[in-house]
Design a protein around this motif. Structure first.
Motif, mmCIF file in Angstrom:
data_model
loop_
_atom_site.group_PDB
_atom_site.id
_atom_site.type_symbol
_atom_site.label_atom_id
_atom_site.label_comp_id
_atom_site.label_asym_id
_atom_site.label_seq_id
_atom_site.Cartn_x
_atom_site.Cartn_y
_atom_site.Cartn_z
ATOM 1 N N GLN A 42 29.356 9.768 -42.958
ATOM 2 C CA GLN A 42 30.141 10.814 -42.298
ATOM 3 C C GLN A 42 31.229 11.358 -43.217
ATOM 4 O O GLN A 42 31.538 10.784 -44.256
ATOM 5 C CB GLN A 42 30.762 10.260 -41.001
ATOM 6 N N GLU A 43 31.850 12.486 -42.822
ATOM 7 C CA GLU A 43 32.896 13.085 -43.647
ATOM 8 C C GLU A 43 34.038 12.097 -43.897
ATOM 9 O O GLU A 43 34.578 12.014 -45.001
ATOM 10 C CB GLU A 43 33.447 14.338 -42.976
ATOM 11 N N LEU A 45 26.638 18.027 -32.902
ATOM 12 C CA LEU A 45 25.636 17.072 -33.387
ATOM 13 C C LEU A 45 25.914 16.799 -34.854
ATOM 14 O O LEU A 45 26.048 17.724 -35.660
ATOM 15 C CB LEU A 45 24.231 17.645 -33.223
ATOM 16 N N ASN A 46 25.976 15.519 -35.211
ATOM 17 C CA ASN A 46 26.294 15.107 -36.574
ATOM 18 C C ASN A 46 25.222 14.130 -37.057
ATOM 19 O O ASN A 46 24.974 13.106 -36.413
ATOM 20 C CB ASN A 46 27.686 14.457 -36.593
ATOM 21 N N VAL A 47 24.567 14.439 -38.185
ATOM 22 C CA VAL A 47 23.555 13.558 -38.762
ATOM 23 C C VAL A 47 23.939 13.258 -40.207
ATOM 24 O O VAL A 47 24.438 14.129 -40.926
ATOM 25 C CB VAL A 47 22.140 14.177 -38.700
ATOM 26 N N ASN A 48 23.702 12.006 -40.624
ATOM 27 C CA ASN A 48 24.154 11.566 -41.939
ATOM 28 C C ASN A 48 23.136 10.631 -42.577
ATOM 29 O O ASN A 48 22.322 10.007 -41.887
ATOM 30 C CB ASN A 48 25.484 10.814 -41.819
ATOM 31 N N GLY A 94 26.201 11.781 -47.140
ATOM 32 C CA GLY A 94 26.339 13.195 -46.816
ATOM 33 C C GLY A 94 25.607 13.523 -45.528
ATOM 34 O O GLY A 94 24.857 12.697 -44.990
ATOM 35 N N GLY A 95 25.837 14.741 -45.018
ATOM 36 C CA GLY A 95 25.168 15.115 -43.786
ATOM 37 C C GLY A 95 25.555 16.500 -43.325
ATOM 38 O O GLY A 95 26.200 17.278 -44.045
ATOM 39 N N LEU A 96 25.184 16.785 -42.086
ATOM 40 C CA LEU A 96 25.401 18.097 -41.471
ATOM 41 C C LEU A 96 26.019 17.914 -40.086
ATOM 42 O O LEU A 96 25.756 16.931 -39.394
ATOM 43 C CB LEU A 96 24.083 18.867 -41.344
ATOM 44 N N THR A 97 26.817 18.904 -39.683
ATOM 45 C CA THR A 97 27.361 18.955 -38.327
ATOM 46 C C THR A 97 27.089 20.327 -37.740
ATOM 47 O O THR A 97 27.441 21.345 -38.342
ATOM 48 C CB THR A 97 28.882 18.679 -38.322
ATOM 49 N N TRP A 98 26.427 20.330 -36.572
ATOM 50 C CA TRP A 98 26.190 21.568 -35.831
ATOM 51 C C TRP A 98 27.119 21.621 -34.631
ATOM 52 O O TRP A 98 27.272 20.633 -33.896
ATOM 53 C CB TRP A 98 24.755 21.643 -35.327
#
Length: 433
Positions: free
Chosen positions: A40-41, A75-78, A427-431
Motif C-alpha cells: 500500500q501507499e 477499491l485498493n489492490v496491491n 505498488g498498486g492502484l486505487t479506484w
C-alpha cells in the motif's frame, strides 16, 4: 501440562520428535514476523502515522476506524515482493560439518486487496484481504545447521470485514473481525549416525498443516484539532493449532527405528500465536503541502514465544509448552508526506523495531534481531478517480550472532548472520467511485 511416566520415558519416539519439532517447529522467519509493508501507499512511511492517516481503504489493516474518513466507494489492490540477504557464516566454535546454508531468504511475493464504502456521512463498511504475517527460511539441505532446520514456512492471510462509525464530529470507532488462514511447513534433517560411531546419510522429518483462527482489530480515530488526528489501534492474539502426523524419510538408524515403532506416533500438535499489538499514531497537516507523521507500537512477542506441543500415539499422550525466551518488542517511526503537485504526493519515513529476543536466545530457525527501516514512495493521480502508487523499504538487521547446542550430543552450531537486510518493493492502484 504433564510429562511422560518413568515406564514410558525410554520411548525415543517422543524424544526424537520433540527434539526436532520443538527446535524447528516454532515460527521460522528471517526478520520480524509482522510485516508493515503490504504494497500500500503507506508502505513508504515505515509505519509512521499508520493508525492516523486515511488515504485509501488499506487503512483498515492498521486502524479500522480510518475507513469512515473515505468518500464514496474505494477499491485498493496491491502487490509486493520481499527480497533478503540472510547468510550464515560459521566461526571457530562451530562443531557441525556441512556448508553455510546459502541465502536463507531469497524472495517472498505477496498481494492485498481492500475496499471501503461510505454508507452516510458518519458510517462506512469495508473489507480487507492481506498477508502481513510470516516469512520463509530455506537453507541448503546439507548445511551445518540442518539438524536444527532446513526449511520452514509460516504464512498468515487475513480476511477482515470492517465497520466504522463517527460517534461525534471528533471521535470515530472501528471494528474488524479477523479470520486468518495459517499455513505451516518445516523440514529438518535426522542424524542416522549410530551413537556417533557409524556414519550414515541423514534422514529427514517433514511436517506441514493448515489452520483457520479468529481475532479482532479495534481502532479509534480522534480529531485533536483542525490539522491534527490521533489514532489508537489494537489487534488481538490469533492462535493456530497445527496438527498432523510427522513424515519421516530414510531413517535407517536401527535405534531410532526401534523407538519409532514402539511409539507408534499418530499426530503432533503445535500451537502458536500471532501476537497482540497496540499502535498509537499521529498525523499533523503542517500546511497545504506537508503532513508530519509518527507512530509508537508494542508487540506481545513474549506470548508468541510460548509454543504448545502435544504428542499422541496408541500408548502415549504427552503435552508441554516450550518457552523460547522471547520478550515484548517496541517500534517507533517518523515520516512525512509532501504534496509536490496537485497530482503527485511523495512519502518517506524512518523506523526502529527492538528485537524480540536477546542474543543468547537466537536460533537457526528464527534468526531475528532489531530492525532499522528506511522507506520512500509516491502516489500519482491519473485522473478519473484512479491513483497509482509505489513504495520501497530497506530493512537493516546487521550482524546477528548465534550459538545453539543440541541437547543430546552437546554439539554447538556457532557463527554469525553477517550484514542481514531485507528489501520490500510494492505498488498498486486505487479506484474511487
Amino acid at each position: 501440562m504433564h510429562s511422560l511416566s518413568a515406564s514410558r520415558r525410554h520411548s525415543l519416539a517422543v524424544a526424537v520428535t520433540l527434539s526436532l519439532l520443538l527446535l524447528a517447529g516454532a515460527q521460522a522467519q528471517a526478520a520480524d514476523l509482522l510485516i508493515y509493508e503490504a504494497g500500500q501507499e503507506g508502505a513508504g512511511l515505515s509505519n509512521a502515522g499508520a493508525a492516523a492517516l486515511a488515504r485509501d481503504p488499506s487503512v483498515l489493516m492498521s486502524n479500522p476506524a480510518g475507513i469512515a474518513e473515505l468518500k464514496g466507494t474505494q477499491l485498493n489492490v496491491n502487490a509486493q515482493l520481499i527480497l533478503g540477504h540472510y547468510q550464515f557464516a560459521r566461526d571457530s566454535n562451530n562443531q557441525f560439518d556441512g556448508n553455510e546454508g546459502g541465502n536463507a531468504l531469497k524472495y517472498l511475493p505477496g498481494s492485498s486487496l481492500f475496499i471501503s464504502h461510505q454508507i452516510d456521512n458518519r458510517s462506512a463498511i469495508g473489507f480487507g484481504m492481506y498477508g502481513n504475517f510470516g516469512l520463509l527460511a530455506d537453507y541448503d539441505d546439507d548445511w551445518a545447521g540442518r539438524y536444527f532446520t532446513q526449511e520452514a514456512t509460516l504464512i498468515g492471510v487475513s480476511f477482515q470485514p470492517t465497520i466504522a462509525h463517527k460517534f461525534t464530529d471528533d471521535l470515530t470507532i472501528g471494528i474488524g473481525p479477523r479470520l486468518v488462514y495459517g499455513y505451516y511447513r518445516t523440514e529438518v534433517a535426522v542424524n542416522n549416525s549410530v551413537l556417533g560411531l557409524v556414519d550414515r546419510p541423514d534422514g529427514q522429518l517433514r511436517y506441514k498443516d493448515t489452520d483457520v483462527a479468529g481475532g479482532v482489530n479495534l481502532g479509534m480515530l480522534y480529531q485533536l484539532g483542525p490539522r491534527t488526528k490521533l489514532g489508537l489501534a489494537y489487534t488481538s492474539k490469533v492462535t493456530f493449532e497445527f496438527e498432523d502426523k510427522p513424515e519421516l524419510k530414510h531413517i535407517n538408524n536401527p535405534l531410532l527405528n526401534l523407538a519409532l515403532n514402539r511409539g507408534n506416533l499418530d499426530s503432533l500438535e503445535l500451537d502458536m500465536s500471532i501476537p497482540q499489538t497496540v499502535l498509537l499514531s499521529v498525523a499533523h497537516e503542517l500546511d497545504g503541502q506537508w503532513t508530519l507523521l509518527g507512530s509508537l507500537g508494542w508487540q506481545d512477542w513474549s506470548e508468541f514465544g510460548q509454543v504448545g506441543v502435544s504428542v499422541d500415539g496408541d500408548r502415549i499422550s504427552d503435552s508441554t509448552t516450550l518457552d523460547r525466551g522471547y520478550k515484548d518488542s517496541w517500534n517507533i517511526s517518523a515520516g512525512a508526506q509532501y504534496q509536490y503537485t496537485p497530482r503527485l504526493r511523495w512519502s518517506f519515513g524512518v523506523g526502529y523495531d527492538s528485537s524480540m529476543m536477546d542474543d543468547e536466545e537466537r536460533t537457526a530457525d528464527n534468526p531475528a534481531g532489531e530492525v532499522y527501516r528506511l522507506s520512500t514512495g509516491f502516489n500519482y493521480d491519473l485522473g478519473d478517480g484512479l491513483d497509482v502508487h509505489a513504495a520501497y523499504t530497506f530493512m537493516w538487521l546487521g550482524d546477528m550472532d548465534i550459538q545453539q547446542t543440541k541437547a543430546r550430543t552437546g554439539q554447538t552450531l556457532s557463527g554469525t548472520y553477517k550484514d542481514a537486510y531485507l528489501h520490500a518493493l510494492g505498488g498498486g492502484l486505487t479506484w474511487r467511485f
